[in-house]
Design an enzyme around this catalytic site. Sequence first.
Site, PDB file in Angstrom:
ATOM      1  N   CYS A  12       0.884  -1.139  -0.058  1.00 14.82           N
ATOM      2  CA  CYS A  12      -0.043  -0.011   0.061  1.00 14.82           C
ATOM      3  C   CYS A  12       0.824   1.313   0.061  1.00 14.82           C
ATOM      4  O   CYS A  12       1.275   1.689   0.989  1.00 14.82           O
ATOM      5  CB  CYS A  12      -0.781   0.079   1.248  1.00 14.82           C
ATOM      6  SG  CYS A  12      -2.058   1.590   1.293  1.00 14.82           S
ATOM      7  N   CYS A  53      -0.394   4.211   2.196  1.00 16.90           N
ATOM      8  CA  CYS A  53      -0.244   3.949   3.658  1.00 16.90           C
ATOM      9  C   CYS A  53       1.137   4.103   4.019  1.00 16.90           C
ATOM     10  O   CYS A  53       1.545   4.848   4.928  1.00 16.90           O
ATOM     11  CB  CYS A  53      -0.709   2.458   4.011  1.00 16.90           C
ATOM     12  SG  CYS A  53      -2.022   1.777   3.296  1.00 16.90           S
ATOM     13  N   ASP A  54       2.273   3.807   3.433  1.00 18.54           N
ATOM     14  CA  ASP A  54       3.597   3.653   3.644  1.00 18.54           C
ATOM     15  C   ASP A  54       4.473   4.692   2.864  1.00 18.54           C
ATOM     16  O   ASP A  54       5.813   4.612   3.173  1.00 18.54           O
ATOM     17  CB  ASP A  54       4.019   2.269   3.483  1.00 18.54           C
ATOM     18  CG  ASP A  54       3.257   1.194   4.392  1.00 18.54           C
ATOM     19  OD1 ASP A  54       2.777   1.792   5.593  1.00 18.54           O
ATOM     20  OD2 ASP A  54       2.914   0.269   4.112  1.00 18.54           O
TER      21      ASP A  54
END
Length: 308
Positions: free
Chosen positions: A136, A139-140
């Site tokens: 992701c 997300c990261d």
Amino acid sequence: MKPERIKVLIIGSGPAGYTAAIYTSRANLGPVLYEGIEPGGQLTTTTEVENFPGYPEGVDGNQLMADLRKQAERFGTEIRTGTITTADLSSRPFHIVVDGTKEIEAESIIIATGATAKYLGLPSETKYRGQGVSACATCDGFFYRKKDVAVVGGGDTACEEATYLASLCRKVYMIVRKPYLRASKAMQERVFNTPNIEVLFEHNTAEVLGDETGVTGALLRKNDGTETKIDIAGFFLAIGHHPNTELFADQLELDAEGYIKVEAGTSKTNIEGVFAAGDVKDPHYRQAITAAGSGCVAALDCERFLLR
């Protein structure tokens, strides 16, 4: 022995399942939640979560799920370990079997079984999951600002993730096994017009390289057998997700990818009394906050259904 009767059965324990539990338990519906094979869901495989509102300093993925669980339990949700092995949705109450033995009758069901990111299946990939290997970018990606990273995949998602990462990172390699991108024309143009993206066509990942600090590189194998090594700090998979819907495949309406279809703007499936929330019905956003929001929607839809 008569099956146990439950008013609201919640299947899955990610942000969607726990939020649905918080709302249905506060509505005094006595929900029972089964955690499934991955208690806490996908967030437990990530380390720091920085984009969930209310945590200005960020929060560990496991901690976030522990907080949500505690909140659901505080209002009376009964959380159980176990996996639903069969679900007969042909008549109400719905007939459910847990772990192949325990029988349950449920007046309503909220399905929050999530989706699983597809991985390449390399041992080194598993070893560095959460330490540079991610599925992701949204997300990261933030953790790899001004660093070099790689994205695996050649479809729309991979192109989207690569262009997103290009806005943060120094350089983005796209590892594509085919001699072309599968993505739409517009997405391809975006990739080719981004100067810090380099597309490596006809390459496969042989191994993710790293040390005690995490990912340091990747060993790539070209289709002609030649090998090259790239130095990277982050390795992002964008080869798709697999919604966990096998249990309901021949009963609920699914889209071509296997995601549960819901009535627009609701959580209602094609079977009355069965609701879907989170990544199991969302191939587009796949964020903890959107999953939590859809868990709330499912709980409210479910409450209205039961009151009626």
